[in-house]
Design a protein around this motif. Structure first.
Motif, mmCIF file in Angstrom:
data_model
loop_
_atom_site.group_PDB
_atom_site.id
_atom_site.type_symbol
_atom_site.label_atom_id
_atom_site.label_comp_id
_atom_site.label_asym_id
_atom_site.label_seq_id
_atom_site.Cartn_x
_atom_site.Cartn_y
_atom_site.Cartn_z
ATOM 1 N N UNK A 154 0.837 -1.209 0.000
ATOM 2 C CA UNK A 154 0.000 0.000 0.000
ATOM 3 C C UNK A 154 0.866 1.251 0.000
ATOM 4 N N UNK A 155 1.882 1.233 0.876
ATOM 5 C CA UNK A 155 2.790 2.382 0.949
ATOM 6 C C UNK A 155 3.613 2.501 -0.337
ATOM 7 N N UNK A 156 4.032 1.351 -0.854
ATOM 8 C CA UNK A 156 4.810 1.354 -2.092
ATOM 9 C C UNK A 156 4.033 1.993 -3.235
ATOM 10 N N UNK A 157 2.736 1.676 -3.302
ATOM 11 C CA UNK A 157 1.886 2.236 -4.356
ATOM 12 C C UNK A 157 1.812 3.758 -4.223
ATOM 13 N N UNK A 158 1.574 4.234 -3.015
ATOM 14 C CA UNK A 158 1.489 5.683 -2.790
ATOM 15 C C UNK A 158 2.842 6.343 -3.102
ATOM 16 N N UNK A 159 3.912 5.687 -2.696
ATOM 17 C CA UNK A 159 5.256 6.230 -2.916
ATOM 18 C C UNK A 159 5.573 6.429 -4.393
ATOM 19 N N UNK A 160 5.147 5.464 -5.219
ATOM 20 C CA UNK A 160 5.401 5.580 -6.661
ATOM 21 C C UNK A 160 4.772 6.858 -7.225
ATOM 22 N N UNK A 161 3.544 7.137 -6.800
ATOM 23 C CA UNK A 161 2.844 8.328 -7.309
ATOM 24 C C UNK A 161 3.457 9.610 -6.719
ATOM 25 N N UNK A 162 3.813 9.563 -5.449
ATOM 26 C CA UNK A 162 4.407 10.756 -4.816
ATOM 27 C C UNK A 162 5.751 11.102 -5.448
#
Ligand SMILES: *Cc1c(COP(=O)(O)O)cnc(C)c1O
Length: 376
Positions: A241-249
């Motif tokens: 979940x964090x990895x997904x958000x990190x990619x966009x950020x």
């Protein structure tokens, strides 16, 4: 400040894709169920590409990143680690957590570690220096690296506030032996909670990877449940979940830092026009500008500025008010701390007359007008 200012549909889209096509929230395994989706791995590789590092390890927090860095460098019981007087408490907690002794070094008018005080902090037990690029302004790395080289010390860059900043064309975090980043909710880019570790030496990163995952070596020739291990470890893994958000950020990082630089430059111009003394920064610096700091003539004057800013709807950041969590001279709850009275009192004197104006991406004209009104 402000990854959180820009949390939006791009982050949501990444998370939605994760649920729609995989549903696997763990970074390892489940190969048959995840349709080739590995958000944390992709985030690591995107991040390494962005900052020009060979590889990167995503972890559960910036605090964990520092702890893992020290463990991977083999720092432990009885070793001494030099840390700056002005930092967030996490830097020092990590040192204490590995059983090492934090030795506090004074700051200069850059508000970062003063490289010329390092000699006073050094002993035959010293193993590493942790520099902290406070509020996104680079530490003068040249003299720190020189001192470290001539005394065979590791240099760790706590880049919690410096993600996307650079010095002499190199991204902060890639100059020392190990760089650590924080993606907590108040940092330049965010995954809610999270962090990253990058290392010059791939062997150090291998140890970091194993340590953050119970010692797992992720040996490709055996299944994970039969995995080989050469050290103990702990669980500091990042979730998908964090990895997904990190990619966009991460895709927004350049935009965020550019916007902050533009806003900071306007504030700096106002301050210098009114003859206020700015925090200094090393030549070749490209800060992330979490805040712009100026030095008042006295602590009373600094407090007055803060009061007037507040009356005009503008808050200050950490300095002068919230120093409690950011100054080693006040942490009598950490009995391991080694402090030199003179260095501490000089650092205290300096910090107590600083005023930090917070910078973010979305700053309206009222903010600039309020600053102008107070300092005119
Ligand atoms: C935020 C911060 C950390 C800790 O990061 P978390 O992700 O909140 O654990 C460490 N060092 C400094 C200087 C920080 O500002």
């Amino acid at each position: 400040m402000p990854g959180f200012e820009l949390i939006g549909k791009e982050e949501f889209q990444e998370v939605k894709e994760l649920f729609d096509n995989s549903g696997i929230l763990f970074r390892h395994g489940f190969e048959n169920l995840r349709n080739g989706i590995y958000k944390v791995k992709e985030f690591e590789s995107d991040f390494a590409n962005y900052i020009g590092s060979n590889d990167a390890l995503a972890v559960s927090s910036g605090t964990a990143a520092i702890l893992i860095a020290l463990k991977a460098l083999g720092i432990g019981k009885g070793d001494e680690v030099i840390v700056p007087a002005f930092t967030f408490v996490a830097t020092i907690e990590a040192v204490v957590e590995v059983g090492a002794i934090p030795v506090v070094c004074g700051i200069d008018k850059s508000l970062n570690m003063c490289p010329y005080e390092l000699k006073k902090c050094f002993s035959e037990k010293t193993k590493a220096i942790i520099v902290v690029h406070m509020l996104g302004t680079p530490t003068a790395m040249g003299p720190v690296i020189d001192f470290a080289k001539s005394n065979r010390l590791f240099v760790v860059e706590d880049t919690a506030w410096g993600c996307g900043g650079s010095l002499d064309g190199k991204f902060l975090g890639t100059i020392g032996d190990v760089g650590t980043y924080s993606f907590d909710f108040a940092k330049t880019m965010t995954t809610g909670e999270g962090g990253m570790v990058v290392c010059k030496d791939p062997k150090v990163l291998e140890r970091a990877k194993a340590y953050h995952d119970h010692g797992h070596e992720n040996n490709p020739s055996v299944p994970r449940w039969k995995d080989t291990r050469s050290s103990t470890g702990f669980n500091y893994r990042m979730s998908e979940l964090q990895g997904a958000v990190g990619k966009a950020q991460l895709k927004k990082l350049t935009f965020i830092v550019d916007a902050q630089r533009r806003n900071a430059n306007r504030i700096k111009e106002l301050l210098t026009t009114h003859n206020l003394e700015l925090r200094i920064m090393p030549e070749g610096s490209k800060p992330t500008y979490d805040a712009v700091v100026f030095l008042a003539d006295s602590p009373i004057e600094a407090e007055n500025y803060r009061k007037q800013f507040l009356e005009n709807g503008v808050g200050t950041k950490i300095l002068p008010e919230a120093i409690t969590w950011h100054f080693a001279g006040d942490w009598d709850h950490i009995s391991e701390l080694v402090l030199d009275e003179e260095m501490i009192s000089n650092s205290r004197e300096l910090l107590s007359r600083c005023v930090a104006i917070p910078i973010s991406v979305n700053m309206d004209e009222n903010f600039f007008n309020s600053i102008k009104k107070v300092i005119s």
